[in-house]
Design an enzyme around this catalytic site. Sequence first.
Site, PDB file in Angstrom:
ATOM      1  N   SER A 113       0.821  -1.209   0.000  1.00  0.00           N
ATOM      2  CA  SER A 113       0.000   0.000   0.000  1.00  0.00           C
ATOM      3  C   SER A 113       0.856   1.261   0.000  1.00  0.00           C
ATOM      4  O   SER A 113       2.048   1.231   0.314  1.00  0.00           O
ATOM      5  CB  SER A 113      -0.917   0.025   1.222  1.00  0.00           C
ATOM      6  OG  SER A 113      -1.550  -1.218   1.374  1.00  0.00           O
TER       7      SER A 113
HETATM    8  N1  SAH Z   1      -0.578  -5.003   4.128  1.00  0.00           N
HETATM    9  C1  SAH Z   1       0.195  -5.326   2.947  1.00  0.00           C
HETATM   10  C2  SAH Z   1      -0.503  -5.022   1.644  1.00  0.00           C
HETATM   11  C3  SAH Z   1      -1.606  -5.954   1.437  1.00  0.00           C
HETATM   12  S1  SAH Z   1      -2.224  -6.206  -0.201  1.00  0.00           S
HETATM   13  C4  SAH Z   1       1.559  -4.677   2.972  1.00  0.00           C
HETATM   14  O1  SAH Z   1       1.875  -3.948   3.913  1.00  0.00           O
HETATM   15  O2  SAH Z   1       2.337  -4.927   2.053  1.00  0.00           O
HETATM   16  C5  SAH Z   1      -3.556  -7.253   0.280  1.00  0.00           C
HETATM   17  C6  SAH Z   1      -3.150  -8.634   0.687  1.00  0.00           C
HETATM   18  O3  SAH Z   1      -4.321  -9.282   1.139  1.00  0.00           O
HETATM   19  C7  SAH Z   1      -2.605  -9.484  -0.451  1.00  0.00           C
HETATM   20  O4  SAH Z   1      -1.330  -9.939  -0.144  1.00  0.00           O
HETATM   21  C8  SAH Z   1      -3.596 -10.645  -0.553  1.00  0.00           C
HETATM   22  O5  SAH Z   1      -2.988 -11.891  -0.847  1.00  0.00           O
HETATM   23  C9  SAH Z   1      -4.209 -10.656   0.839  1.00  0.00           C
HETATM   24  N2  SAH Z   1      -5.529 -11.279   0.932  1.00  0.00           N
HETATM   25  C10 SAH Z   1      -6.604 -11.134   0.125  1.00  0.00           C
HETATM   26  N3  SAH Z   1      -7.629 -11.882   0.585  1.00  0.00           N
HETATM   27  C11 SAH Z   1      -7.192 -12.506   1.711  1.00  0.00           C
HETATM   28  C12 SAH Z   1      -7.785 -13.421   2.646  1.00  0.00           C
HETATM   29  N4  SAH Z   1      -9.032 -13.864   2.520  1.00  0.00           N
HETATM   30  N5  SAH Z   1      -7.027 -13.841   3.682  1.00  0.00           N
HETATM   31  C13 SAH Z   1      -5.742 -13.425   3.839  1.00  0.00           C
HETATM   32  N6  SAH Z   1      -5.132 -12.570   2.992  1.00  0.00           N
HETATM   33  C14 SAH Z   1      -5.851 -12.113   1.949  1.00  0.00           C
END
Ligand code: SAH
Length: 218
Positions: free
Chosen positions: A66
């Site tokens: 993000s």
């Molecule tokens: N917080 C992260 C950015 C996250 S992007 C950072 O600091 O880099 C969103 C993430 O959510 C992705 O890696 C994706 O794989 C994960 N995601 C999406 N659906 C999910 C679920 N049901 N359970 C766990 N992770 C999930």
Amino acid sequence: MMTKAHPTRAERQMQFLYGLRSRGVTDGRVLTAMEKTDRALFVKGHFADRAYDDMPLPIACGQTISQPSVVGLMTQELQIQPRDKVLEVGTGSGYQAVILSHLARRVYTVDRHRRLMTEAQAVFKALDITNLTAFTADGSFGLPEQAPFDRILVTAAAEDPPGPLLAQLKVGGIMVLPVGQSNAVQTLIRVTRNETGFDYEEIRPVRFVPLLEGLGKD
Ligand code: SAH
């Protein structure tokens, strides 16, 4: 003609923090936690030199790390207390999780992609962070073994706050998450659990990757 020398790490840091402040990240503890967390460690390959820009960047598995100011604003909205137990859903690169680990007593973070988890865990290990535990799991079910949580942060967008996450929030606890259709602008909301139910507040429009069901294929 003189060419401008590369900025030093200290100069880049100052600019990075100035950028965060000018976008509304004003909480001193959050700024300190972000100052301690070098975003370049979480960005791989040819995007690494954009690590200090205030923009989301691609990571493996088609996901994104993000935008720093959004990370800061979400963290600020969580109002983490030093004794708190926090759950993050969506580890991604691990950047947000490390920031949370500087503010809370204990942090759990889950992602549905094994590959992202392996890479993030390697960074956590290199940084020697001892109050952060990361799992590959579908975070829409929360983490029942560790529940309830003081704070929950979801970094992927769901249409509505997942029921299991609401159920795993302590009374007085706060959850921050983006809600809305994945292909449209979503709204960052803050959910506070009170004695009888939940209060919902809208914070700002945001854009996140979708919260998906089940584990990823890699
Ligand atoms: N917080 C992260 C950015 C996250 S992007 C950072 O600091 O880099 C969103 C993430 O959510 C992705 O890696 C994706 O794989 C994960 N995601 C999406 N659906 C999910 C679920 N049901 N359970 C766990 N992770 C999930």
